[in-house]
Design a protein around this motif. Sequence first.
Motif, PDB file in Angstrom:
ATOM      1  N   TRP A  78     -11.137  42.182   6.175  1.00 32.91           N
ATOM      2  CA  TRP A  78     -12.625  42.065   5.944  1.00 32.91           C
ATOM      3  C   TRP A  78     -13.449  41.020   6.157  1.00 32.91           C
ATOM      4  CZ3 TRP A  78     -15.826  40.997   2.189  1.00 32.91           C
ATOM      5  CH2 TRP A  78     -15.317  40.405   0.678  1.00 32.91           C
ATOM      6  N   ASP A  79     -14.619  41.209   6.481  1.00 34.58           N
ATOM      7  CA  ASP A  79     -15.679  40.175   6.616  1.00 34.58           C
ATOM      8  C   ASP A  79     -17.091  40.647   5.904  1.00 34.58           C
ATOM      9  OD1 ASP A  79     -16.706  37.519   7.145  1.00 34.58           O
ATOM     10  OD2 ASP A  79     -17.206  38.148   9.402  1.00 34.58           O
ATOM     11  N   GLY A  80     -17.406  39.660   5.363  1.00 37.61           N
ATOM     12  CA  GLY A  80     -18.934  40.162   4.938  1.00 37.61           C
ATOM     13  C   GLY A  80     -19.490  38.819   3.707  1.00 37.61           C
ATOM     14  N   ARG A  81     -20.533  38.894   3.278  1.00 36.19           N
ATOM     15  CA  ARG A  81     -21.180  38.096   2.407  1.00 36.19           C
ATOM     16  C   ARG A  81     -21.538  38.936   0.917  1.00 36.19           C
ATOM     17  NH1 ARG A  81     -25.595  34.491   4.299  1.00 36.19           N
ATOM     18  NH2 ARG A  81     -24.460  33.203   2.959  1.00 36.19           N
ATOM     19  N   LEU A  82     -20.643  38.699   0.147  1.00 32.36           N
ATOM     20  CA  LEU A  82     -20.623  39.116  -1.286  1.00 32.36           C
ATOM     21  C   LEU A  82     -20.934  38.347  -2.444  1.00 32.36           C
ATOM     22  CD1 LEU A  82     -18.030  42.260  -0.680  1.00 32.36           C
ATOM     23  CD2 LEU A  82     -20.574  42.562  -0.815  1.00 32.36           C
ATOM     24  N   SER A  83     -21.219  38.744  -3.527  1.00 29.89           N
ATOM     25  CA  SER A  83     -21.114  37.840  -4.907  1.00 29.89           C
ATOM     26  C   SER A  83     -19.705  37.759  -5.006  1.00 29.89           C
ATOM     27  CB  SER A  83     -21.910  38.430  -5.741  1.00 29.89           C
ATOM     28  OG  SER A  83     -21.277  39.671  -6.140  1.00 29.89           O
ATOM     29  N   PRO A  84     -19.461  36.752  -5.829  1.00 31.67           N
ATOM     30  CA  PRO A  84     -17.780  36.861  -6.293  1.00 31.67           C
ATOM     31  C   PRO A  84     -17.378  38.031  -6.994  1.00 31.67           C
ATOM     32  CG  PRO A  84     -18.809  34.588  -6.717  1.00 31.67           C
ATOM     33  CD  PRO A  84     -20.180  35.552  -6.257  1.00 31.67           C
ATOM     34  N   ASP A  85     -18.397  38.600  -7.822  1.00 34.07           N
ATOM     35  CA  ASP A  85     -18.046  39.632  -8.687  1.00 34.07           C
ATOM     36  C   ASP A  85     -17.828  40.858  -7.653  1.00 34.07           C
ATOM     37  OD1 ASP A  85     -18.207  38.336 -11.010  1.00 34.07           O
ATOM     38  OD2 ASP A  85     -20.157  38.925 -11.502  1.00 34.07           O
ATOM     39  N   ALA A  86     -18.426  41.063  -6.770  1.00 31.58           N
ATOM     40  CA  ALA A  86     -18.408  42.373  -5.748  1.00 31.58           C
ATOM     41  C   ALA A  86     -17.347  42.117  -4.899  1.00 31.58           C
ATOM     42  CB  ALA A  86     -19.689  42.375  -5.021  1.00 31.58           C
ATOM     43  N   ALA A  87     -17.099  40.692  -4.566  1.00 29.66           N
ATOM     44  CA  ALA A  87     -15.791  40.375  -3.621  1.00 29.66           C
ATOM     45  C   ALA A  87     -14.455  40.702  -4.504  1.00 29.66           C
ATOM     46  CB  ALA A  87     -15.821  38.996  -2.986  1.00 29.66           C
ATOM     47  N   ALA A  88     -14.666  40.535  -5.763  1.00 24.70           N
ATOM     48  CA  ALA A  88     -13.619  40.678  -6.680  1.00 24.70           C
ATOM     49  C   ALA A  88     -13.226  42.199  -6.710  1.00 24.70           C
ATOM     50  CB  ALA A  88     -13.587  40.197  -8.079  1.00 24.70           C
ATOM     51  N   LEU A  89     -14.367  43.047  -6.745  1.00 23.24           N
ATOM     52  CA  LEU A  89     -14.082  44.606  -6.626  1.00 23.24           C
ATOM     53  C   LEU A  89     -13.795  44.896  -5.425  1.00 23.24           C
ATOM     54  CD1 LEU A  89     -17.495  45.548  -8.715  1.00 23.24           C
ATOM     55  CD2 LEU A  89     -15.023  45.588  -9.521  1.00 23.24           C
ATOM     56  N   VAL A  90     -13.957  44.505  -4.362  1.00 24.68           N
ATOM     57  CA  VAL A  90     -13.343  44.715  -3.136  1.00 24.68           C
ATOM     58  C   VAL A  90     -12.011  44.501  -2.949  1.00 24.68           C
ATOM     59  CG1 VAL A  90     -13.556  44.166  -0.599  1.00 24.68           C
ATOM     60  CG2 VAL A  90     -15.526  44.764  -1.902  1.00 24.68           C
TER      61      VAL A  90
END
Length: 182
Positions: A78-90
Amino acid sequence: MPGSNRSWRTELIGTYPDLFHPPADNPGVAQAYPECGEGWCDLLDRLCVRIRAAVQADGGTFKFTQVKEKFATIRIYWDGRLSPDAAALVEEAIALAEARSACTCEECGELGRLYQSGNWLMTRCAAHAKGLPVDTRPEMENIHIVRRLAAGQVQLLSCRRYDRQSDAFTDVDPTSLGIEED
């Protein structure tokens, strides 16, 4: 039914256009059109629900770039721009999908295991199995180990067992499995 595989994939993309970003006029040509068997449709749907919740709570952006089977498990890019917390959930949602695929028949979605036929590995139930089952030490079934290389050293980040019934991980003491912590 020659069109059945295509329809579940197109339906999945149509249900989650915010994650797949298909062309408006043709959802069947999304960049990350799932390249796996219909048996993993449910685990992909679970994945999309989790990712959508993380992205919407964060307000960031997300796009699947590739969804495929490789070495008998699902691979998600995947690609995108997320906060570190949201990226960890992903990343946790992806880890759960990968773990579920390792014990789910890619053909029908029932409980499966690893088989090898020639040079091909596949996760299948007994009814869809091809080749021979791959032996695994009983204590190592559904174990997922994550390591990283940092400052020239390999570090153990996690050692967890996946439970298919609860669709969750539990921590495992790596030394109980004979795995040395780095």
